[in-house]
Design a protein around this motif. Structure first.
Motif, PDB file in Angstrom:
ATOM      1  N   PHE A 204      -1.227  -4.767   1.237  1.00 37.58           N
ATOM      2  CA  PHE A 204      -2.634  -4.465   1.421  1.00 37.58           C
ATOM      3  C   PHE A 204      -3.113  -5.597   2.227  1.00 37.58           C
ATOM      4  CE2 PHE A 204      -2.113  -1.932  -2.401  1.00 37.58           C
ATOM      5  CZ  PHE A 204      -2.794  -0.737  -2.019  1.00 37.58           C
TER       6      PHE A 204
ATOM      7  N   ASP B 246       0.924  -1.207   0.029  1.00 40.66           N
ATOM      8  CA  ASP B 246       0.105  -0.094   0.039  1.00 40.66           C
ATOM      9  C   ASP B 246       0.973   1.332   0.131  1.00 40.66           C
ATOM     10  OD1 ASP B 246      -1.885   1.905   0.280  1.00 40.66           O
ATOM     11  OD2 ASP B 246      -2.722   1.251   2.285  1.00 40.66           O
TER      12      ASP B 246
ATOM     13  N   THR C  97     -10.214  -6.865  -5.735  1.00 34.50           N
ATOM     14  CA  THR C  97      -9.040  -7.009  -4.777  1.00 34.50           C
ATOM     15  C   THR C  97      -8.166  -8.279  -5.468  1.00 34.50           C
ATOM     16  OG1 THR C  97     -10.086  -8.811  -3.257  1.00 34.50           O
ATOM     17  CG2 THR C  97     -10.272  -6.313  -2.926  1.00 34.50           C
TER      18      THR C  97
ATOM     19  N   GLY D 156      -1.260   4.661   1.079  1.00 35.98           N
ATOM     20  CA  GLY D 156      -1.516   4.608   2.706  1.00 35.98           C
ATOM     21  C   GLY D 156      -0.272   4.757   3.265  1.00 35.98           C
TER      22      GLY D 156
ATOM     23  N   ARG E 211      -8.746  -1.561  -7.302  1.00 35.80           N
ATOM     24  CA  ARG E 211      -9.208  -1.112  -5.846  1.00 35.80           C
ATOM     25  C   ARG E 211     -10.026   0.101  -5.566  1.00 35.80           C
ATOM     26  NH1 ARG E 211      -6.222  -4.281  -2.859  1.00 35.80           N
ATOM     27  NH2 ARG E 211      -4.072  -5.099  -3.452  1.00 35.80           N
TER      28      ARG E 211
END
Length: 233
Positions: A110, A23, A224, A26, A206
């Motif tokens: 993730f 990720d 996903t 994030g 996503r």
């Protein structure tokens, strides 16, 4: 293309790493938020990271198109972060730039990815093809903790994805035909690059975005990595 064609022909699932396995948005926002706060910058950290990534992407595409000596990913990253901070009016040191870019090596997967890849590994070999530098990808292994059969840097081909040489070199290194590889990415440009080079492609959607019009659409589109594993194992 039917899922059966993938099951019957594909030997390797090949993954983009930054933003597909780990990720990136994030993880970098989590690091950038306290850094920017300490600098007294009151903008949106998510926007800062988006600017950083877009600048990096643009600079790496320019580097690939120049057809000169391949610039390391880390160096492109340093330039991108410095440029964004210059534009935002943030004072910084070179060490701070290096620290921010170094965080890319520490990104976590993730949540659904480790289990999904374990399931895929029961049927396919798992390989990474990343724009990252070889040493960055090696360091990342201790943080993402996923066992890949092979990790390939585009440095092997001397260009960034989506240059055709990156995908053809990866297939050559694996000793496989292009269509025996399913390239998996969260980025449309990477899916298009792999598909145009002759690989099969899976788009991990996503963020529920429409895939752009292209002569090279993905063979499978799923929300996903778990959905991909459920579909093709």
């Amino acid at each position: 293309m039917s899922v059966d064609v993938i099951k019957n022909n594909v030997k390797v699932c090949m993954f983009d790493q930054y933003g597909t396995v780990v990720d990136m948005q994030g993880g970098l926002v989590a690091i950038a938020t306290p850094f920017l706060k300490a600098k007294g910058w009151n903008g949106n950290p998510n926007s800062f990271v988006t600017w950083w990534r877009r600048t990096h992407f643009e600079n790496s595409m320019i580097d690939a198109l120049l057809h000169r000596e391949h610039t390391p990913y880390r160096e492109i990253g340093h330039r991108a972060v410095a440029h964004v901070m210059d534009r935002a009016g943030i004072r910084y040191t070179k060490d701070e730039v290096r620290t921010l870019v170094g965080e890319i090596e520490k990104l976590k997967p993730f949540p659904e990815v480790p289990a999904a890849l374990a399931k895929l590994h029961t049927r396919y070999k798992l390989v990474v093809l990343s724009n990252g530098d070889p040493d960055m990808l090696e360091t990342a292994k201790q943080y993402h903790k996923i066992t890949f059969d092979r990790v390939i840097s585009v440095a092997e081909a001397g260009s960034f994805k989506p240059h055709v040489a990156t995908y053809t070199k990866a297939a050559e290194l694996l000793g496989l035909k292009m269509d025996q590889i399913l390239f998996v990415a969260n980025h449309a440009f990477d899916c298009i690059g792999a598909k145009s080079a002759g690989m099969r492609a899976a788009f991990i959607d996503r963020r529920s975005r429409p895939f752009e019009e292209t002569p090279y659409p993905p063979d499978i589109l799923v929300p996903t990595m778990k959905d991909l594993a459920d579909a093709i194992v």
